[in-house]
Design an enzyme around this catalytic site. Structure first.
Site, PDB file in Angstrom:
ATOM      1  N   GLN A   1      -4.700  -5.017 -43.353  1.00  0.00           N
ATOM      2  CA  GLN A   1      -3.527  -4.192 -43.656  1.00  0.00           C
ATOM      3  C   GLN A   1      -3.185  -3.297 -42.450  1.00  0.00           C
ATOM      4  O   GLN A   1      -2.058  -2.842 -42.302  1.00  0.00           O
ATOM      5  CB  GLN A   1      -3.815  -3.344 -44.889  1.00  0.00           C
TER       6      GLN A   1
ATOM      7  N   TYR B   1      -8.916 -13.397 -46.037  1.00  0.00           N
ATOM      8  CA  TYR B   1      -8.285 -12.077 -45.991  1.00  0.00           C
ATOM      9  C   TYR B   1      -9.315 -10.971 -46.198  1.00  0.00           C
ATOM     10  O   TYR B   1     -10.229 -11.082 -47.004  1.00  0.00           O
ATOM     11  CB  TYR B   1      -7.186 -11.968 -47.062  1.00  0.00           C
TER      12      TYR B   1
ATOM     13  N   HIS C   1       0.831  -1.213   0.000  1.00  0.00           N
ATOM     14  CA  HIS C   1       0.000   0.000   0.000  1.00  0.00           C
ATOM     15  C   HIS C   1       0.868   1.268   0.000  1.00  0.00           C
ATOM     16  O   HIS C   1       0.434   2.322   0.460  1.00  0.00           O
ATOM     17  CB  HIS C   1      -0.953   0.056   1.200  1.00  0.00           C
TER      18      HIS C   1
ATOM     19  N   ASN D   1      14.929  16.099 -13.707  1.00  0.00           N
ATOM     20  CA  ASN D   1      13.730  15.291 -13.917  1.00  0.00           C
ATOM     21  C   ASN D   1      14.045  13.919 -14.510  1.00  0.00           C
ATOM     22  O   ASN D   1      14.836  13.817 -15.436  1.00  0.00           O
ATOM     23  CB  ASN D   1      12.763  16.025 -14.840  1.00  0.00           C
TER      24      ASN D   1
ATOM     25  N   SER E   1      14.890  21.661 -15.831  1.00  0.00           N
ATOM     26  CA  SER E   1      13.691  22.455 -16.047  1.00  0.00           C
ATOM     27  C   SER E   1      14.112  23.809 -16.588  1.00  0.00           C
ATOM     28  O   SER E   1      15.145  24.344 -16.208  1.00  0.00           O
ATOM     29  CB  SER E   1      12.941  22.621 -14.721  1.00  0.00           C
TER      30      SER E   1
ATOM     31  N   GLU F   1       9.957   8.282 -16.872  1.00  0.00           N
ATOM     32  CA  GLU F   1       8.619   8.865 -17.086  1.00  0.00           C
ATOM     33  C   GLU F   1       8.106   8.538 -18.488  1.00  0.00           C
ATOM     34  O   GLU F   1       6.945   8.185 -18.685  1.00  0.00           O
ATOM     35  CB  GLU F   1       8.664  10.389 -16.928  1.00  0.00           C
TER      36      GLU F   1
HETATM   37  N1  ARG Z   1      -0.842  -4.549 -48.478  1.00  0.00           N
HETATM   38  C1  ARG Z   1      -1.659  -5.660 -48.168  1.00  0.00           C
HETATM   39  C2  ARG Z   1      -1.685  -5.878 -46.653  1.00  0.00           C
HETATM   40  O1  ARG Z   1      -0.857  -5.359 -46.025  1.00  0.00           O
HETATM   41  C3  ARG Z   1      -1.139  -6.903 -48.821  1.00  0.00           C
HETATM   42  C4  ARG Z   1      -2.192  -7.946 -49.063  1.00  0.00           C
HETATM   43  C5  ARG Z   1      -3.164  -7.398 -50.039  1.00  0.00           C
HETATM   44  N2  ARG Z   1      -4.078  -8.383 -50.482  1.00  0.00           N
HETATM   45  C6  ARG Z   1      -5.175  -8.039 -51.162  1.00  0.00           C
HETATM   46  N3  ARG Z   1      -5.959  -8.992 -51.501  1.00  0.00           N
HETATM   47  N4  ARG Z   1      -5.503  -6.792 -51.412  1.00  0.00           N
HETATM   48  O2  ARG Z   1      -2.547  -6.543 -46.104  1.00  0.00           O
END
Ligand code: ARG
Length: 458
Positions: free
Chosen positions: A324, A319, A158, A287, A279, A292
């Site tokens: 990205q 995907y 504490h 500091n 400072s 920090e």
């Molecule tokens: N620049 C894209 C990423 O970073 C690469 C993969 C892109 N794939 C696609 N089907 N557009 O994810």
């Protein structure tokens, strides 16, 4: 025009300039150039070995990619936004340089498995590097623990004085945390170190590829077992980000203590000038900027974990362009953790320990009260009764403005008649510390054992 795009075939209108900029990742994924080229060389060699593309083309591709690597490293490569990302920037340059052969490189591959590969290759090396930075910090802590093995300080709960401890024991507490951080990263590496290439866009490829051969060339001990998972999963990155967040949490606690310990009220340590700033108005200030800032940077590392978790939430397989967004948080965390660890290791090495201040503070706040209670227990009193008796003695001390070592035997006996002269042997801070000699305790012998264990076990 759309015709300069590697995917321009089905398009009739050019991409809007701002859309191009908005959707591009080259601004930040260019740091994957090395991994991208390494992956492409392995892929091309496999295509050649399997008779999927001519061997003469493989030679041209490999030389072409090596030349591009040289150009990028020499700062002699124009990254283009209209080519969107690192994958297409390199491929377009390759085709421009070697013609037909360059256009065969992407056979049986997609940017989806390519980017997954690049990130895994990149993260793999970074994890190894972060581990070596953790070693440096652990080493600095071990050296400080050894050099100050005997120094006694107050231990807190504490943030109130609790019991005396060794400063070396306190340093070794952080060694334990950083060792676990290392172990977590090493474990995470097992999930990172898996080859996704061969998954294609999502369903695999119709070409007779040899994924094991690619894995061998790229030193992957394992390959992904499901093409959808291979291109759409980023849990290896999330795992790294959460390990990094925990690591930063440890650094932030350590930072907080260093900041507190270097105040004029504590004066337990002095950070070297190189890690502090002055400072612009108060001439006396020094500091603790470095701890920090590390404490502050913990916020962005937590944020990066939250950002990617949120990006990945509810994404349908496989995907999606959302993914990205995985790179910036990942890169930022890698940079932040490496910088913080590196600066911390140096700062700890140079930290000066103020033994008299710590020793003085260790005796304050009735820090050996538990030792008196334990003494009474050894004399046969049940612990609860001992606790009660010592509590009363402490209240008496508060009232009389006395400290525990200042009470006379007669005063002690007022609280319990079984107290004898030997009480004075167990109420010094030294006795208190050295009595805790169990495994993991703060006694010098226990701390020495742990230092040795860590030194040998590394
Ligand atoms: N620049 C894209 C990423 O970073 C690469 C993969 C892109 N794939 C696609 N089907 N557009 O994810």
């Amino acid at each position: 025009m759309s015709k300069d795009k590697l995917w321009g075939g089905r398009f009739t209108q050019p991409t809007d300039k701002f859309v191009e900029e908005f959707t591009a990742s080259i601004q930040f994924d260019k740091r994957l150039y090395h991994q991208d080229i390494r992956g492409s060389i392995a892929h091309a060699r496999m295509l050649g070995k399997q008779g999927i593309i001519p061997l003469e083309d493989v030679e041209k591709i490999v030389h072409g990619l090596q030349a591009i690597l040289g150009q990028i490293e020499a700062g002699d490569f124009d990254f283009s936004i209209s080519l969107e990302d690192i994958h297409m920037n390199i491929e377009a340059r390759l085709s421009a340089a070697i013609g037909e052969a360059g256009k065969r490189l992407h056979t049986g591959r997609s940017r989806n498995d390519q980017v997954a590969l690049d990130i895994r290759l990149y993260l793999r090396d970074e994890i190894v590097e972060i581990s070596t930075y953790l070693d440096l910090l652990i080493d600095a802590l071990l050296d400080q623990a050894e050099a100050n093995i005997h120094v006694i300080m107050p231990g807190f709960t504490h943030l109130q004085t609790a019991q005396p401890i060794l400063f070396s024991h306190h340093m070794m507490a952080y060694v334990e945390m950083f060792k676990r951080d290392k172990a977590r990263l090493e474990d995470c590496l097992k999930r990172v170190d898996v080859l996704p290439l061969g998954a294609g866009a999502l369903a695999g490829t119709t070409f007779p590829i040899d994924r094991e051969y690619v894995a061998e060339q790229l030193d992957f001990p394992a390959i992904t077992r499901n093409s959808l998972d291979a291109v759409s999963d980023r849990d290896f990155a999330l795992e790294f980000l959460s390990d990094a967040a925990i690591l930063m949490m440890h650094l932030s606690r350590f930072s907080e203590e260093l900041i507190l310990w270097s105040t004029s009220s504590f004066q337990f340590i002095e950070l070297s000038d190189g890690f502090c700033t002055g400072s612009s108005i108060m001439p006396q200030k020094k500091n603790p900027d470095v701890p920090e800032l590390v404490r502050g940077k913990t916020g962005r590392v937590y944020g990066n974990l939250m950002a990617l978790l949120t990006t990945m939430k509810s994404l349908p397989l496989a995907y999606n362009k959302d993914m990205q967004e995985d790179k910036e948080p990942l890169f930022d965390t890698i940079d932040t953790v490496k910088g913080s660890l590196k600066i911390f290791a140096d700062m700890i090495r140079e930290m000066r320990v103020n033994e008299p201040s710590m020793r003085r503070a260790a005796g304050l706040g009735f820090s050996t009260a538990t030792d008196v209670a334990d003494y009474l227990v050894r004399k046969g009193l049940p612990f609860r009764d001992a606790h009660e008796a010592v509590g009363k003695a402490v209240a008496y001390c508060v009232e009389k403005r006395k400290d525990i070592p200042e009470l006379s035997l007669a005063e002690w006996q007022h609280f319990s008649p079984i107290i004898g002269d030997d009480i004075f042997d167990c109420i010094t801070v030294e006795a208190s510390v050295n009595a805790r000699s169990m495994t993991g305790g703060t006694a010098r012998s226990s701390v020495e054992t742990e230092i040795l264990r860590v030194r040998e076990g590394k």
